[in-house]
Structures are given as structure tokens and as C-alpha cells.
Design a protein around this motif. Structure first.
Motif, PDB file in Angstrom:
ATOM      1  N   ALA A 139      13.924  31.560  -9.880  1.00  0.00           N
ATOM      2  CA  ALA A 139      14.545  30.556 -10.741  1.00  0.00           C
ATOM      3  C   ALA A 139      15.381  29.605  -9.899  1.00  0.00           C
ATOM      4  N   ARG A 140      15.264  28.330 -10.169  1.00  0.00           N
ATOM      5  CA  ARG A 140      16.008  27.279  -9.462  1.00  0.00           C
ATOM      6  C   ARG A 140      15.785  27.328  -7.955  1.00  0.00           C
ATOM      7  N   GLY A 141      14.649  27.775  -7.498  1.00  0.00           N
ATOM      8  CA  GLY A 141      14.324  27.788  -6.081  1.00  0.00           C
ATOM      9  C   GLY A 141      15.001  28.891  -5.297  1.00  0.00           C
ATOM     10  N   GLU A 142      15.517  29.932  -5.957  1.00  0.00           N
ATOM     11  CA  GLU A 142      16.212  31.001  -5.256  1.00  0.00           C
ATOM     12  C   GLU A 142      15.216  31.940  -4.580  1.00  0.00           C
TER      13      GLU A 142
ATOM     14  N   ASN B 154      23.393  32.466  -1.841  1.00  0.00           N
ATOM     15  CA  ASN B 154      22.053  32.207  -2.355  1.00  0.00           C
ATOM     16  C   ASN B 154      21.229  31.503  -1.292  1.00  0.00           C
ATOM     17  N   VAL B 155      20.085  32.068  -0.955  1.00  0.00           N
ATOM     18  CA  VAL B 155      19.134  31.383  -0.087  1.00  0.00           C
ATOM     19  C   VAL B 155      18.142  30.705  -1.016  1.00  0.00           C
ATOM     20  N   LYS B 156      18.053  29.369  -0.882  1.00  0.00           N
ATOM     21  CA  LYS B 156      17.228  28.593  -1.807  1.00  0.00           C
ATOM     22  C   LYS B 156      16.264  27.694  -1.048  1.00  0.00           C
ATOM     23  N   GLU B 157      15.303  27.198  -1.803  1.00  0.00           N
ATOM     24  CA  GLU B 157      14.343  26.231  -1.258  1.00  0.00           C
ATOM     25  C   GLU B 157      14.322  25.046  -2.215  1.00  0.00           C
TER      26      GLU B 157
ATOM     27  N   ILE C 259      24.350  24.833   3.258  1.00  0.00           N
ATOM     28  CA  ILE C 259      24.101  24.736   4.690  1.00  0.00           C
ATOM     29  C   ILE C 259      22.598  24.812   4.882  1.00  0.00           C
ATOM     30  N   PHE C 260      22.026  23.751   5.425  1.00  0.00           N
ATOM     31  CA  PHE C 260      20.577  23.723   5.633  1.00  0.00           C
ATOM     32  C   PHE C 260      20.197  24.521   6.868  1.00  0.00           C
TER      33      PHE C 260
END
Length: 140
Positions: free
Chosen positions: A3-6, A22-25, A53-54
Motif C-alpha cells: 500500500a502506498r508503495g511501501e 518505511n522503505v518505499k518506492e 532520504i533517497f
């Protein structure tokens, strides 16, 4: 993708705050770390603050964080050492006290003569004791 790119989430709970890692994309496929702080305020909606932080910047970010953590650890150890030294100096000056754990109070100067002026001195509080001369004692 969740959900939400997580991709991954972990939580840390401290007193009245919660931290979410959270590590997201994102839509373009860039992976980033989102750190969210949520602070409860007396039943009112929580304050939320977040940073992202990218992946390209994570090494520099974590190097800065590592330096900060090292400083905090050195500072903590220095404060503990100073506290131990201060305690040791105090014990050297005043002694360890009684073995039974009672506090020992030292008098600064014992050279003053004790005069019975009707005032009972017991530290910071002064107790005044009224003394009336006994008339019967002098008449004998």
C-alpha cells in the motif's frame, strides 16, 4: 509493492512518541527511506513529522548519523567520567560517611564558643526558647 508503495516498515515506540521507518518506492521506481515521528498530545490528534532520504543519499545520511551517534556516546562517557571524578573528590574531602548509610553533616568551623543566649540553633532554622529568670532561686 504494498500500500502506498511501501516495501518494508518497522516501528519503534517510546513514551509518548512513535517512530516509523518505511522503505518505499515512488511512481518512477526510486527507492527511499521515510522516517515518520508521531507525537501524542493529550488525546488530541497526533503531531506528525516526516523526512525522506533517497537511496542515492543514504550513505552520506548514515555517515552523518554515525558521526552524531559517536559524538553522543563520547559525550555520555565524558559526563559519566566527570560525575565519577566529582563523587570521588567529594568522598575524598568529606569521607564516605557512616557504614550504616546515614548522612554525616560536617560543621564548617568549631572554633566558635557556644553561648546560652536562649536561642537554640539547629541548622537553618532558629528556634527561640524563652527563659524567664527564676525569682525564687535568687532569694535563698
Amino acid at each position: 509493492m504494498g500500500a502506498r508503495g511501501e516495501l518494508f516498515t518497522t516501528q519503534v515506540y517510546l513514551d509518548n512518541r512513535s517512530y516509523f521507518f518505511n522503505v518505499k518506492e515512488n511512481r518512477t521506481g526510486d527507492v527511499f527511506l521515510q522516517i515518520v515521528e508521531s507525537k501524542n498530545r493529550d488525546g488530541v490528534e497526533a503531531d506528525r513529522h516526516q523526512i525522506a532520504i533517497f537511496a542515492d543519499d543514504m550513505q552520506k545520511f548514515f555517515q552523518g548519523m554515525e558521526k552524531s551517534l559517536e559524538f553522543v556516546e563520547k559525550d555520555r562517557k565524558a559526563r559519566q567520567k566527570a560525575q565519577r571524578e566529582k563523587k570521588a573528590a567529594k568522598e575524598a574531602k568529606y569521607g564516605r560517611g557512616n557504614a550504616d548509610g546515614k548522612k554525616v553533616y560536617r560543621v564548617k568551623s568549631e572554633k566558635t564558643e557556644k553561648v546560652d543566649d536562649g536561642i537554640k540553633r539547629t541548622g537553618k532554622v532558629i528556634h527561640v526558647v524563652s527563659k524567664k529568670p527564676a525569682e525564687n532561686e535568687n532569694k535563698d
